[in-house]
Scaffold this motif. Structure first.
Motif, mmCIF file in Angstrom:
data_model
loop_
_atom_site.group_PDB
_atom_site.id
_atom_site.type_symbol
_atom_site.label_atom_id
_atom_site.label_comp_id
_atom_site.label_asym_id
_atom_site.label_seq_id
_atom_site.Cartn_x
_atom_site.Cartn_y
_atom_site.Cartn_z
ATOM 1 N N ALA A 2 40.695 56.322 37.203
ATOM 2 C CA ALA A 2 40.599 55.852 38.919
ATOM 3 C C ALA A 2 41.510 55.052 38.981
ATOM 4 C CB ALA A 2 39.233 54.714 39.101
ATOM 5 N N PHE A 3 42.467 54.674 38.230
ATOM 6 C CA PHE A 3 44.099 54.279 38.484
ATOM 7 C C PHE A 3 44.816 55.023 37.438
ATOM 8 C CE2 PHE A 3 40.825 51.238 37.584
ATOM 9 C CZ PHE A 3 40.657 50.191 38.639
ATOM 10 N N ASP A 4 46.345 55.403 38.165
ATOM 11 C CA ASP A 4 47.195 55.643 37.899
ATOM 12 C C ASP A 4 47.965 55.148 36.507
ATOM 13 O OD1 ASP A 4 46.581 57.371 39.610
ATOM 14 O OD2 ASP A 4 48.247 56.013 40.796
ATOM 15 N N SER A 5 47.577 53.840 35.798
ATOM 16 C CA SER A 5 48.379 53.548 35.097
ATOM 17 C C SER A 5 47.495 52.172 34.304
ATOM 18 C CB SER A 5 49.988 53.401 35.601
ATOM 19 O OG SER A 5 49.659 51.591 36.392
ATOM 20 N N PHE A 6 48.434 51.702 33.118
ATOM 21 C CA PHE A 6 47.450 50.244 32.598
ATOM 22 C C PHE A 6 47.979 49.003 34.008
ATOM 23 C CE2 PHE A 6 47.609 47.198 29.724
ATOM 24 C CZ PHE A 6 46.561 47.205 29.280
ATOM 25 N N SER A 7 49.112 49.886 33.960
ATOM 26 C CA SER A 7 49.666 48.475 34.943
ATOM 27 C C SER A 7 48.648 48.307 36.038
ATOM 28 C CB SER A 7 50.753 48.179 35.291
ATOM 29 O OG SER A 7 51.441 49.706 36.204
ATOM 30 N N ALA A 8 48.185 49.526 36.722
ATOM 31 C CA ALA A 8 47.244 48.723 37.739
ATOM 32 C C ALA A 8 45.720 48.971 37.280
ATOM 33 C CB ALA A 8 47.589 50.853 38.244
ATOM 34 N N PHE A 9 45.541 49.412 35.852
ATOM 35 C CA PHE A 9 44.038 48.720 36.324
ATOM 36 C C PHE A 9 44.282 47.066 35.888
ATOM 37 C CE2 PHE A 9 41.652 47.966 32.145
ATOM 38 C CZ PHE A 9 40.950 48.291 32.688
ATOM 39 N N ILE A 10 45.281 46.683 35.597
ATOM 40 C CA ILE A 10 45.124 45.360 34.958
ATOM 41 C C ILE A 10 45.264 44.628 36.375
ATOM 42 C CG2 ILE A 10 46.344 43.485 33.910
ATOM 43 C CD1 ILE A 10 45.054 44.761 32.044
ATOM 44 N N THR A 11 46.617 44.774 37.324
ATOM 45 C CA THR A 11 46.273 44.246 38.603
ATOM 46 C C THR A 11 45.412 44.414 39.818
ATOM 47 O OG1 THR A 11 47.553 46.307 39.615
ATOM 48 C CG2 THR A 11 48.924 44.502 38.175
ATOM 49 N N MET A 12 44.296 45.670 39.220
ATOM 50 C CA MET A 12 42.653 46.077 40.471
ATOM 51 C C MET A 12 43.133 45.527 41.430
ATOM 52 S SD MET A 12 39.883 44.912 37.829
ATOM 53 C CE MET A 12 39.861 46.010 36.278
ATOM 54 N N GLU A 13 44.446 46.463 42.221
ATOM 55 C CA GLU A 13 44.663 46.139 43.197
ATOM 56 C C GLU A 13 44.807 44.667 43.930
ATOM 57 O OE1 GLU A 13 42.342 49.222 46.247
ATOM 58 O OE2 GLU A 13 43.304 50.310 44.723
ATOM 59 N N GLY A 14 45.285 44.000 43.077
ATOM 60 C CA GLY A 14 45.231 42.231 43.820
ATOM 61 C C GLY A 14 43.897 41.435 42.983
ATOM 62 N N HIS A 15 43.516 42.204 42.879
ATOM 63 C CA HIS A 15 41.147 41.491 42.574
ATOM 64 C C HIS A 15 41.942 41.317 40.787
ATOM 65 C CE1 HIS A 15 39.708 42.026 46.147
ATOM 66 N NE2 HIS A 15 40.246 43.810 46.276
ATOM 67 N N GLY A 16 42.701 41.975 40.337
ATOM 68 C CA GLY A 16 43.225 41.769 38.635
ATOM 69 C C GLY A 16 42.289 39.911 38.323
ATOM 70 N N PRO A 17 43.246 38.932 38.460
ATOM 71 C CA PRO A 17 43.227 38.181 38.209
ATOM 72 C C PRO A 17 42.227 37.393 38.114
ATOM 73 C CG PRO A 17 45.172 38.287 39.901
ATOM 74 C CD PRO A 17 44.506 39.216 39.891
ATOM 75 N N TYR A 18 41.145 37.588 39.662
ATOM 76 C CA TYR A 18 39.790 36.844 39.289
ATOM 77 C C TYR A 18 38.902 37.767 38.613
ATOM 78 C CZ TYR A 18 41.821 35.800 43.399
ATOM 79 O OH TYR A 18 42.913 35.381 44.786
ATOM 80 N N VAL A 19 39.478 39.002 38.367
ATOM 81 C CA VAL A 19 37.830 40.298 37.619
ATOM 82 C C VAL A 19 38.145 39.910 35.909
ATOM 83 C CG1 VAL A 19 37.394 42.192 36.442
ATOM 84 C CG2 VAL A 19 38.190 42.034 38.909
ATOM 85 N N TRP A 20 39.880 39.906 35.482
ATOM 86 C CA TRP A 20 40.267 39.688 33.929
ATOM 87 C C TRP A 20 39.549 37.702 33.976
ATOM 88 C CZ3 TRP A 20 39.607 43.518 32.283
ATOM 89 C CH2 TRP A 20 40.218 44.291 32.671
ATOM 90 N N ALA A 21 39.333 36.015 35.018
ATOM 91 C CA ALA A 21 39.635 35.107 34.923
ATOM 92 C C ALA A 21 37.438 35.020 34.601
ATOM 93 C CB ALA A 21 39.896 34.420 36.290
#
Length: 79
Positions: A2-21
């Motif tokens: 679903a993600f083009d790159s690893f950085s897109a996977f980490i950021t998750m369209e702006g939701h990354g900090p909440y998900v990873w936290a």
């Protein structure tokens, strides 16, 4: 994928900090719970061991047990 790159996977369209936290909080709490459970188990086992040792020491100190009841033959007349 679903993600083009690893950085897109980490950021998750702006939701990354909440998900990873939330993942981080979950794993930290799970590790804390495991550590506390192991420590509690060790403390309980140590407490039981001390109790058994106390009972064993106490039974060695006491003398021969006294009879709690005495049985005597009683003669009853058959008249």
């Amino acid at each position: 994928m679903a993600f083009d790159s690893f950085s897109a996977f980490i950021t998750m369209e702006g939701h990354g900090p909440y998900v990873w936290a939330s993942y981080a909080v979950f794993f930290v709490l799970m590790v804390m719970m495991m550590i506390l459970s192991v420590r509690s188990r060790k403390a309980i086992i140590e407490s039981c061991r001390r109790g058994y040792e106390f009972q064993a020491d106490k039974s060695k100190v006491t003398t021969a047990p006294t009879p709690s009841a005495s049985f005597a033959r009683v003669n009853v007349s058959q008249d």
